[in-house]
Design a protein around this motif. Sequence first.
Motif, PDB file in Angstrom:
ATOM      1  N   LEU A 141       1.515  16.512  14.129  1.00 29.71           N
ATOM      2  CA  LEU A 141       1.941  16.064  15.452  1.00 29.71           C
ATOM      3  C   LEU A 141       3.007  14.981  15.325  1.00 29.71           C
ATOM      4  N   ALA A 142       2.767  13.988  14.480  1.00 28.29           N
ATOM      5  CA  ALA A 142       3.722  12.901  14.312  1.00 28.29           C
ATOM      6  C   ALA A 142       5.055  13.397  13.760  1.00 28.29           C
ATOM      7  N   LEU A 143       5.000  14.317  12.787  1.00 28.10           N
ATOM      8  CA  LEU A 143       6.238  14.815  12.184  1.00 28.10           C
ATOM      9  C   LEU A 143       7.129  15.520  13.202  1.00 28.10           C
ATOM     10  N   ASP A 144       6.519  16.060  14.253  1.00 25.93           N
ATOM     11  CA  ASP A 144       7.321  16.692  15.307  1.00 25.93           C
ATOM     12  C   ASP A 144       8.240  15.686  15.997  1.00 25.93           C
ATOM     13  N   TYR A 145       7.882  14.402  15.915  1.00 23.86           N
ATOM     14  CA  TYR A 145       8.676  13.361  16.571  1.00 23.86           C
ATOM     15  C   TYR A 145       9.847  12.887  15.710  1.00 23.86           C
ATOM     16  N   ALA A 146       9.916  13.353  14.464  1.00 24.31           N
ATOM     17  CA  ALA A 146      11.034  12.954  13.602  1.00 24.31           C
ATOM     18  C   ALA A 146      12.362  13.461  14.142  1.00 24.31           C
ATOM     19  N   ASP A 147      12.320  14.536  14.909  1.00 30.71           N
ATOM     20  CA  ASP A 147      13.538  15.075  15.539  1.00 30.71           C
ATOM     21  C   ASP A 147      13.756  14.514  16.934  1.00 30.71           C
ATOM     22  N   LYS A 148      12.925  13.537  17.319  1.00 33.96           N
ATOM     23  CA  LYS A 148      13.036  12.949  18.650  1.00 33.96           C
ATOM     24  C   LYS A 148      13.386  11.467  18.587  1.00 33.96           C
ATOM     25  N   GLY A 149      14.016  11.068  17.494  1.00 31.69           N
ATOM     26  CA  GLY A 149      14.433   9.683  17.384  1.00 31.69           C
ATOM     27  C   GLY A 149      13.340   8.725  16.992  1.00 31.69           C
ATOM     28  N   VAL A 150      12.353   9.194  16.238  1.00 32.74           N
ATOM     29  CA  VAL A 150      11.308   8.328  15.705  1.00 32.74           C
ATOM     30  C   VAL A 150      11.345   8.445  14.178  1.00 32.74           C
ATOM     31  N   ARG A 151      11.377   7.319  13.474  1.00 32.48           N
ATOM     32  CA  ARG A 151      11.389   7.372  12.005  1.00 32.48           C
ATOM     33  C   ARG A 151       9.950   7.485  11.508  1.00 32.48           C
ATOM     34  N   VAL A 152       9.418   8.686  11.599  1.00 31.17           N
ATOM     35  CA  VAL A 152       8.033   8.964  11.213  1.00 31.17           C
ATOM     36  C   VAL A 152       7.913   9.000   9.693  1.00 31.17           C
ATOM     37  N   VAL A 153       6.921   8.290   9.177  1.00 34.02           N
ATOM     38  CA  VAL A 153       6.626   8.278   7.749  1.00 34.02           C
ATOM     39  C   VAL A 153       5.117   8.446   7.586  1.00 34.02           C
ATOM     40  N   GLY A 154       4.695   9.530   6.958  1.00 31.17           N
ATOM     41  CA  GLY A 154       3.276   9.747   6.690  1.00 31.17           C
ATOM     42  C   GLY A 154       2.909   9.230   5.307  1.00 31.17           C
ATOM     43  N   VAL A 155       1.851   8.442   5.231  1.00 36.81           N
ATOM     44  CA  VAL A 155       1.349   7.964   3.939  1.00 36.81           C
ATOM     45  C   VAL A 155      -0.010   8.599   3.701  1.00 36.81           C
ATOM     46  N   ARG A 156      -0.065   9.454   2.697  1.00 29.98           N
ATOM     47  CA  ARG A 156      -1.318  10.125   2.325  1.00 29.98           C
ATOM     48  C   ARG A 156      -2.001   9.311   1.233  1.00 29.98           C
ATOM     49  N   PHE A 157      -3.173   8.805   1.546  1.00 24.29           N
ATOM     50  CA  PHE A 157      -3.875   7.941   0.611  1.00 24.29           C
ATOM     51  C   PHE A 157      -4.784   8.749  -0.307  1.00 24.29           C
ATOM     52  N   ALA A 158      -4.842   8.317  -1.566  1.00 24.94           N
ATOM     53  CA  ALA A 158      -5.784   8.905  -2.517  1.00 24.94           C
ATOM     54  C   ALA A 158      -7.196   8.796  -1.955  1.00 24.94           C
ATOM     55  N   PRO A 159      -8.092   9.714  -2.328  1.00 27.88           N
ATOM     56  CA  PRO A 159      -9.461   9.666  -1.798  1.00 27.88           C
ATOM     57  C   PRO A 159     -10.206   8.401  -2.177  1.00 27.88           C
ATOM     58  N   THR A 160      -9.821   7.766  -3.277  1.00 30.29           N
ATOM     59  CA  THR A 160     -10.416   6.471  -3.594  1.00 30.29           C
ATOM     60  C   THR A 160      -9.316   5.431  -3.694  1.00 30.29           C
ATOM     61  N   VAL A 161      -9.287   4.555  -2.678  1.00 28.75           N
ATOM     62  CA  VAL A 161      -8.421   3.374  -2.693  1.00 28.75           C
ATOM     63  C   VAL A 161      -9.342   2.237  -3.111  1.00 28.75           C
ATOM     64  N   HIS A 162      -9.268   1.844  -4.371  1.00 30.40           N
ATOM     65  CA  HIS A 162     -10.343   1.057  -4.972  1.00 30.40           C
ATOM     66  C   HIS A 162      -9.996  -0.422  -5.091  1.00 30.40           C
ATOM     67  N   GLY A 163     -11.032  -1.201  -5.320  1.00 27.05           N
ATOM     68  CA  GLY A 163     -10.914  -2.643  -5.483  1.00 27.05           C
ATOM     69  C   GLY A 163     -12.189  -3.327  -5.033  1.00 27.05           C
ATOM     70  N   VAL A 164     -12.234  -4.633  -5.203  1.00 27.79           N
ATOM     71  CA  VAL A 164     -13.408  -5.404  -4.795  1.00 27.79           C
ATOM     72  C   VAL A 164     -13.527  -5.364  -3.271  1.00 27.79           C
ATOM     73  N   GLY A 165     -14.681  -4.899  -2.793  1.00 28.81           N
ATOM     74  CA  GLY A 165     -14.899  -4.783  -1.357  1.00 28.81           C
ATOM     75  C   GLY A 165     -14.753  -3.375  -0.825  1.00 28.81           C
ATOM     76  N   ASP A 166     -14.350  -2.440  -1.673  1.00 31.44           N
ATOM     77  CA  ASP A 166     -14.198  -1.045  -1.247  1.00 31.44           C
ATOM     78  C   ASP A 166     -15.529  -0.494  -0.752  1.00 31.44           C
ATOM     79  N   HIS A 167     -15.501   0.144   0.421  1.00 30.21           N
ATOM     80  CA  HIS A 167     -16.705   0.794   0.943  1.00 30.21           C
ATOM     81  C   HIS A 167     -16.468   2.296   1.125  1.00 30.21           C
ATOM     82  N   GLY A 168     -15.519   2.838   0.362  1.00 28.04           N
ATOM     83  CA  GLY A 168     -15.175   4.252   0.466  1.00 28.04           C
ATOM     84  C   GLY A 168     -15.959   5.125  -0.487  1.00 28.04           C
TER      85      GLY A 168
END
Length: 298
Positions: A141-168
């Motif tokens: 849906l967001a990528l459809d707006y890239a042709d409508k004057g929106v600088r859409v950038v999708g960031v796909r996160f790894a399934p484990t974004v790790h570190g102290v405090g991670d609850h994933g």
Amino acid sequence: MKVFVTGATGWIGSATVDELLAAGHDVIGLARSDASAAALEAKGATVLRGDLDDLDSLRHGALNADAVVHLANKHDWANPAATNAAERGAVETIADVLVGTDRPFVLAAGISGLVQGRPALESDRSPAVGPDSPRGGSENLALDYADKGVRVVGVRFAPTVHGVGDHGFTSFLVAAARRHGVSGHVGDGAHAWSAVHLTDAARLVRLGLENAPAGSLLHAVAEEAVPLRVIAESIGAALDLPVAAVAPEDAAAHFGFVARFAGLDMSASSARTRDLLGWTPSGPTLAQDIAAGAYSAR
């Protein structure tokens, strides 16, 4: 830039706010609670009260910012339809405000479900299309707006974004190991997840906001494929527990909620992302974080 951030006090959002402020940006953070508002104010961010169901607050935040970073998600696993609807409504509301402005709109997505049998690439389009699909099909849906004057950038996160405090996901594997007295992996443990340290993920969000062209899909992935057997062995060593294979039919009983992902390949390449933005992950690996006590201290 003045950046409106949803999910500003969440796991990735908190680190992203820190990263943006350190780089000299002003932050408007969406806050649902008094505690969240206080945490943002203590960092020097401006607070906007609201949540994903409050479309007026989202509209207000987007109207009064130079850029938007959308990281919030309801994560209501008991009611995925409500989660998907809220995500789609939020993305559509924000994107509609930004039409014709060429302002950046960075939104979160995931690696899971993109492809099987090989690492996902930035060129792989998400199969999630339409309001009834995972996350409400918000990436497409967001990528459809890239042709409508929106600088859409999708960031796909790894399934484990790790570190102290991670609850994933990794924290669920640790909890299962504690519960059963054994650190398990499904079958031979060959299924693999990609991984990234929290600080590297936050830095990528900032770089994407500042420099990625419209329609970009970025992969927040430092380690392309960490076998579940290796993760289980790392957890076992950290908790001083044995490591054992869990039969697929017993996965739900052993892992609980995360069982549906413990038997999946969720790996991805970030080669194109690194080339595009000069992003070089420098944080610890998942195994190093586990060994250092990021999860075993709880």
